[in-house]
Scaffold this active site. Sequence first.
Site, PDB file in Angstrom:
ATOM      1  N   TYR A  85     -11.408   6.196  -8.615  1.00  0.00           N
ATOM      2  CA  TYR A  85     -10.870   6.718  -7.355  1.00  0.00           C
ATOM      3  C   TYR A  85     -10.637   8.221  -7.353  1.00  0.00           C
ATOM      4  O   TYR A  85     -10.141   8.760  -6.369  1.00  0.00           O
ATOM      5  CB  TYR A  85      -9.537   6.031  -7.019  1.00  0.00           C
ATOM      6  CG  TYR A  85      -9.564   4.529  -7.086  1.00  0.00           C
ATOM      7  CD1 TYR A  85     -10.527   3.798  -6.394  1.00  0.00           C
ATOM      8  CD2 TYR A  85      -8.630   3.829  -7.843  1.00  0.00           C
ATOM      9  CE1 TYR A  85     -10.556   2.421  -6.459  1.00  0.00           C
ATOM     10  CE2 TYR A  85      -8.649   2.437  -7.902  1.00  0.00           C
ATOM     11  CZ  TYR A  85      -9.615   1.742  -7.212  1.00  0.00           C
ATOM     12  OH  TYR A  85      -9.641   0.375  -7.276  1.00  0.00           O
ATOM     13  N   ARG A 133       2.702  -0.835  -6.323  1.00  0.00           N
ATOM     14  CA  ARG A 133       2.633   0.485  -6.955  1.00  0.00           C
ATOM     15  C   ARG A 133       3.971   1.225  -6.828  1.00  0.00           C
ATOM     16  O   ARG A 133       4.418   1.889  -7.765  1.00  0.00           O
ATOM     17  CB  ARG A 133       1.520   1.290  -6.285  1.00  0.00           C
ATOM     18  CG  ARG A 133       1.335   2.687  -6.823  1.00  0.00           C
ATOM     19  CD  ARG A 133       0.567   3.567  -5.827  1.00  0.00           C
ATOM     20  NE  ARG A 133      -0.566   2.881  -5.247  1.00  0.00           N
ATOM     21  CZ  ARG A 133      -1.798   2.953  -5.718  1.00  0.00           C
ATOM     22  NH1 ARG A 133      -2.042   3.681  -6.788  1.00  0.00           N
ATOM     23  NH2 ARG A 133      -2.784   2.305  -5.116  1.00  0.00           N
ATOM     24  N   GLU A 143       5.078  -5.878   0.878  1.00  0.00           N
ATOM     25  CA  GLU A 143       4.572  -6.187  -0.456  1.00  0.00           C
ATOM     26  C   GLU A 143       4.406  -4.910  -1.279  1.00  0.00           C
ATOM     27  O   GLU A 143       3.288  -4.492  -1.586  1.00  0.00           O
ATOM     28  CB  GLU A 143       3.241  -6.943  -0.347  1.00  0.00           C
ATOM     29  CG  GLU A 143       3.371  -8.283   0.375  1.00  0.00           C
ATOM     30  CD  GLU A 143       2.022  -8.917   0.682  1.00  0.00           C
ATOM     31  OE1 GLU A 143       0.975  -8.255   0.440  1.00  0.00           O
ATOM     32  OE2 GLU A 143       1.992 -10.063   1.153  1.00  0.00           O
ATOM     33  N   ARG A 180      -8.663   4.479 -13.399  1.00  0.00           N
ATOM     34  CA  ARG A 180      -8.463   4.936 -12.024  1.00  0.00           C
ATOM     35  C   ARG A 180      -9.036   6.326 -11.743  1.00  0.00           C
ATOM     36  O   ARG A 180      -9.565   6.551 -10.648  1.00  0.00           O
ATOM     37  CB  ARG A 180      -6.974   4.876 -11.669  1.00  0.00           C
ATOM     38  CG  ARG A 180      -6.404   3.457 -11.789  1.00  0.00           C
ATOM     39  CD  ARG A 180      -4.970   3.357 -11.292  1.00  0.00           C
ATOM     40  NE  ARG A 180      -4.900   3.606  -9.876  1.00  0.00           N
ATOM     41  CZ  ARG A 180      -4.414   4.715  -9.347  1.00  0.00           C
ATOM     42  NH1 ARG A 180      -3.936   5.678 -10.119  1.00  0.00           N
ATOM     43  NH2 ARG A 180      -4.391   4.869  -8.031  1.00  0.00           N
ATOM     44  N   GLY A 209       0.792  -1.223   0.000  1.00  0.00           N
ATOM     45  CA  GLY A 209       0.000   0.000   0.000  1.00  0.00           C
ATOM     46  C   GLY A 209       0.819   1.267   0.000  1.00  0.00           C
ATOM     47  O   GLY A 209       0.293   2.354   0.259  1.00  0.00           O
ATOM     48  N   TYR A 215      -1.480  -0.428 -12.077  1.00  0.00           N
ATOM     49  CA  TYR A 215      -2.939  -0.487 -12.166  1.00  0.00           C
ATOM     50  C   TYR A 215      -3.482   0.198 -13.427  1.00  0.00           C
ATOM     51  O   TYR A 215      -4.585   0.720 -13.429  1.00  0.00           O
ATOM     52  CB  TYR A 215      -3.582   0.098 -10.899  1.00  0.00           C
ATOM     53  CG  TYR A 215      -3.140  -0.631  -9.662  1.00  0.00           C
ATOM     54  CD1 TYR A 215      -3.596  -1.916  -9.407  1.00  0.00           C
ATOM     55  CD2 TYR A 215      -2.218  -0.065  -8.787  1.00  0.00           C
ATOM     56  CE1 TYR A 215      -3.166  -2.608  -8.282  1.00  0.00           C
ATOM     57  CE2 TYR A 215      -1.785  -0.748  -7.667  1.00  0.00           C
ATOM     58  CZ  TYR A 215      -2.258  -2.027  -7.422  1.00  0.00           C
ATOM     59  OH  TYR A 215      -1.820  -2.721  -6.325  1.00  0.00           O
ATOM     60  N   CYS A 269     -17.678   6.173 -24.541  1.00  0.00           N
ATOM     61  CA  CYS A 269     -19.043   6.692 -24.424  1.00  0.00           C
ATOM     62  C   CYS A 269     -19.460   6.822 -22.970  1.00  0.00           C
ATOM     63  O   CYS A 269     -20.421   6.194 -22.514  1.00  0.00           O
ATOM     64  CB  CYS A 269     -20.003   5.785 -25.195  1.00  0.00           C
ATOM     65  SG  CYS A 269     -19.684   5.785 -26.963  1.00  0.00           S
TER      66      CYS A 269
END
Length: 606
Positions: A506, A466, A463, A502, A421, A563, A533
Site C-alpha cells: 500500500y 486498526r 468495527e 504493508r 476503517g 496488520y 530477496c
Amino acid sequence: MHLSRTPAEAAAVAAAMCPDTAGSRPADDGEPSHPSPERPLYVPVRPCSVGFALRVFRTPLGARTAVAFTSRRRLSDCLGPGVPSVRLALPAVRALAAPLGVGQVSVDPQLTARPVLPVTEESTPVPAPGRAAPGHLSDSGRPSDPGRPSYPARADSSRPSDPARADSGRPSDPAWPGPVWPASARVLPSGGLAVGGVPLAELADRFGTPSYVVDEDEVRARARAWRAALPDADVAYAGKAFLTRAMVRWVEEEGLHLDVCSAGELELAAHAGFPGERVILHGNAKSPDDLRTALRLGVGRVVLDNTGEIARLAALVPPGARQKVLVRVVPGIEAGAHAAVRTGVEGQKFGLSLDGGEAADAVARVLGQPRLELVGLHCHLGSQITSVDPYLAAVRKLVPFLSGLRDVHGVTFPELDLGGGFGIAYRDGEPSFDPAEYATRVRAELALRCAHADLPVPRPAVEPGRWIAGPAGVALYRVLAVKVSGGRTFVAVDGGMSDNPRPALYGVRYTVRLAGRASAAPARPVTVVGRHCEAGDVLAEDVPLPGDIRPGDVLAVPASGAYHLSMASAYNLVGRPPVAAVAGGRARLLVRRETPADLWSRELPD
C-alpha cells in the site's frame, strides 16, 4: 434549515434520539432533587415555538449525555403548562437549564439539522456517589467505567494523547516521543526508549528481533474511548487487524464485540472464551466450514455478502432455529487511503450494490427464508479513513434505502452497522480519526434522516480494528548492515516484508527511531530495508536516523500493532516474529517466535 413537525412528531424524534426514554414513566412536573442510582430520571420537556436544535444521545445511568442547542429567546420565555411533553433524561435537562437558572426546559418541535452551541464537558451527567462520571477520567488517568475492572496507575501515569486518544490534552512531559507512539512511551535518560515501563532494548535482548511489542493499557484505553463515545452502540473490534488469545480477552473484558472473517478466527475466539453471541462473522466468500463453525459456536450475526450464501446458510440452520443476519451493501462512496482498501465503491468484490438493485434483491431473498432473521444492514467504506464525512454520506444513502424496504416489505430493522476503517497516524503531523466527533455527527445525522423518513432510529454498530490495535504496537528490528549506493544510504535490518508487507502493498510510510542508545551525530535521511530477496522489501524510505547508525543498533517502528502479525508470512522460510505484551513495567510473551521446526512440521516424508 428547519423541519416543520407537530408536537407528536417532535416527541417521536426525541424518543428516537434518546431510545432509552421510550416507554419510560416521566417524573412529576416537580424536578426531583437527585437522580436515582437504580434508574435514570426523566422530566417533561414541553414543545414551544422558540426554536432549538436539540440532539440527545442515550442517557441511561452510567452513560454519557450529549446535547447541543440554540435558541432565539431565553428558555424561560417558553415555559408554560398544558402542552404535550417530550421526555428527555434529567441530566440533559439540567445541562440545558442550569446556565439560565430555570427548572424546566421547553423545546421547539422544529428540530434543526445542526447545533450551534455544543454542551461542554461540564454538562455531562453527575455520577452517583462513589462513581466517576461516565466518560471522565478516574484518578489513574484512564476513562472510568463502574462496570469494568480497574487497572492501577503507574508511577508516571500521565497519559499523553493525540486528539483521538481516550484522554484529552497535550502532554507536558518532554520525555514523550510523540503522538504516533503509545501513551506510555518515554525517552529514557540513556537516550533509549521505553514502552509500558519496559526499555525496548531490553525487550530486543530478551525476545530477539524482529519482534512485536503491544502496550496492553493502550489497547484498553482505546477500546474504552469507543465505548465512551458510543455507549448505546455495539462496538466490535475487527479481529483481522491483530488477534491473539490475549487480545480476545482484553476485548471481552472491555465490553466490546468481536468481528471475525474465518473459522480460524472464530475458533481462536472460542478457545479464549469469547461469548459467541457477541461475534460477527464477515467474509465475501465464506466457506461451508466457516458457516458451520459459526452456527456451531452460536455467533450473534452473520454478514451476508452475496446472494449465493443466503440459501447456503439457511440450509445449515437447524430446524426450529433462526440465525440473525445482516446484508452488506455497497453505498457507492469512495473513501480510504489506497485503491486496494476502498470497499464502499462499485466494481470491487465486497457487498451488494444499492444502485444496481442487488441489495434490494438480497433483502427480499433473506425475508423469504424462515430460518434467517434479518436484523439490519452493514456497509464498510474502506480503510485508513480520517474524516467523518464519508460515514455521513453513507447514512444519507442507507436511510432512504431502509425507507424503501419499509414501503415495499412493511418491515423496519433494528440495527445498522457502518463498519470500521478508522484511520491512525503513522508519522507525526498525520491526522487520526476522532471517535467523539464520529459519535456526535453520525448519531445526529442518523436521527435526523430517520425523522425525515418516519423510521425508528436503528441501533448503530461500529468495527474499529486498526484504531485500537495499531497505535498500541511497536516493531523492533536490529541493524545488520549499512551501505551507500547511488548516493542513498541503506540500513538493512533482520526483518522486512515477511513481518510487515504493508509498505510494499500500500505504500505506507512509517516512523523509525533509534531505540537502544543516545546519539549526538546529526541525522541523515536513510532507507530502512528488509532482508528478503525483493528489491521492493522496503520498510521506510527517507527517514531521519543518526549519522552513526551501525550494525547491532535496535530500531523501533511505532504504529505497528495492526496488520503486521496478521499479514506476516514465512517468506524465505523466515519464521514469524514473537509478540510481547507490556504493562506496568512488566513484559510477557503472548506468541513465541516461529522456528524452523514449526515450518518443517507440515512436511510429510517422501
